[in-house]
Design a protein around this motif. Sequence first.
Motif, PDB file in Angstrom:
ATOM      1  N   PHE A 188      -1.151   4.385  -8.892  1.00 28.52           N
ATOM      2  CA  PHE A 188      -2.149   3.322  -8.962  1.00 28.52           C
ATOM      3  C   PHE A 188      -1.601   2.037  -8.343  1.00 28.52           C
ATOM      4  CE2 PHE A 188      -4.920   0.169 -10.845  1.00 28.52           C
ATOM      5  CZ  PHE A 188      -6.151   0.807 -10.888  1.00 28.52           C
ATOM      6  N   THR A 189      -0.380   1.692  -8.691  1.00 27.69           N
ATOM      7  CA  THR A 189       0.259   0.506  -8.120  1.00 27.69           C
ATOM      8  C   THR A 189       0.511   0.703  -6.632  1.00 27.69           C
ATOM      9  OG1 THR A 189       1.282   0.003 -10.247  1.00 27.69           O
ATOM     10  CG2 THR A 189       2.252  -1.042  -8.309  1.00 27.69           C
ATOM     11  N   ASP A 190       0.964   1.877  -6.266  1.00 24.67           N
ATOM     12  CA  ASP A 190       1.220   2.202  -4.861  1.00 24.67           C
ATOM     13  C   ASP A 190      -0.043   1.990  -4.025  1.00 24.67           C
ATOM     14  OD1 ASP A 190       2.194   3.279  -2.451  1.00 24.67           O
ATOM     15  OD2 ASP A 190       1.938   5.347  -3.134  1.00 24.67           O
ATOM     16  N   TYR A 191      -1.152   2.563  -4.457  1.00 23.60           N
ATOM     17  CA  TYR A 191      -2.394   2.427  -3.694  1.00 23.60           C
ATOM     18  C   TYR A 191      -2.965   1.026  -3.760  1.00 23.60           C
ATOM     19  CZ  TYR A 191      -2.268   7.322  -2.589  1.00 23.60           C
ATOM     20  OH  TYR A 191      -1.888   8.537  -2.090  1.00 23.60           O
ATOM     21  N   SER A 192      -2.692   0.307  -4.829  1.00 25.63           N
ATOM     22  CA  SER A 192      -3.110  -1.093  -4.900  1.00 25.63           C
ATOM     23  C   SER A 192      -2.389  -1.908  -3.833  1.00 25.63           C
ATOM     24  CB  SER A 192      -2.808  -1.671  -6.290  1.00 25.63           C
ATOM     25  OG  SER A 192      -3.565  -1.026  -7.279  1.00 25.63           O
ATOM     26  N   ASP A 225       0.944  -7.322 -12.633  1.00 22.32           N
ATOM     27  CA  ASP A 225      -0.455  -7.246 -13.050  1.00 22.32           C
ATOM     28  C   ASP A 225      -0.953  -5.813 -13.222  1.00 22.32           C
ATOM     29  OD1 ASP A 225      -0.672 -10.003 -13.070  1.00 22.32           O
ATOM     30  OD2 ASP A 225      -1.650 -10.121 -11.104  1.00 22.32           O
ATOM     31  N   ILE A 226      -0.371  -4.880 -12.498  1.00 19.67           N
ATOM     32  CA  ILE A 226      -0.911  -3.520 -12.473  1.00 19.67           C
ATOM     33  C   ILE A 226      -0.027  -2.499 -13.171  1.00 19.67           C
ATOM     34  CG2 ILE A 226      -1.543  -1.622 -10.923  1.00 19.67           C
ATOM     35  CD1 ILE A 226      -2.547  -3.775  -8.987  1.00 19.67           C
ATOM     36  N   GLU A 227       1.261  -2.649 -13.008  1.00 20.84           N
ATOM     37  CA  GLU A 227       2.196  -1.623 -13.479  1.00 20.84           C
ATOM     38  C   GLU A 227       2.530  -1.778 -14.963  1.00 20.84           C
ATOM     39  OE1 GLU A 227       4.475   1.728 -12.928  1.00 20.84           O
ATOM     40  OE2 GLU A 227       3.255   0.754 -11.383  1.00 20.84           O
TER      41      GLU A 227
END
Length: 140
Positions: free
Chosen positions: A6-10, A82-84
């Motif tokens: 998810f973080t990678d694609y963000s 914010d995401i991870e």
Amino acid sequence: MHLTSFTDYSLRTLIYLASLPQGELTNITHVTELFGVSRNHMVKVINRLGQLEYIETVRGKNGGIRLLKPAHEIKVGQVVRDIEPMTLVNCSSEFCHITPACRLKDKLNQAKLAFLAELDDCSIQSLISDNAELVTLLKL
């Protein structure tokens, strides 16, 4: 440290959007095809980036997505924060009986802070500036 997909694609999405001419819209379908990820997953990524105000989503026939903030203002470290989920280990006393005397959790926290500090020195803009090969790959 292992970042989630998810973080990678963000991060990839932010890099791609930053490579577009300022203000240009693209759509989720294009980003999904570019990175070979499921549309369902990308919709969640785009939704979260919109909630965090990194990107703008424009509805309607001529809608799409684009960066909301200038790329030089988007720090990779902050995006990761914010995401991870940043919990490296479960140090609750219910889970680990050495928690009261453990020094590992402090070292892991120091490592996490150093990791994020390094990423704080990096903006999305710095990842695309003078990177003709990346821009060429993203235009495919």
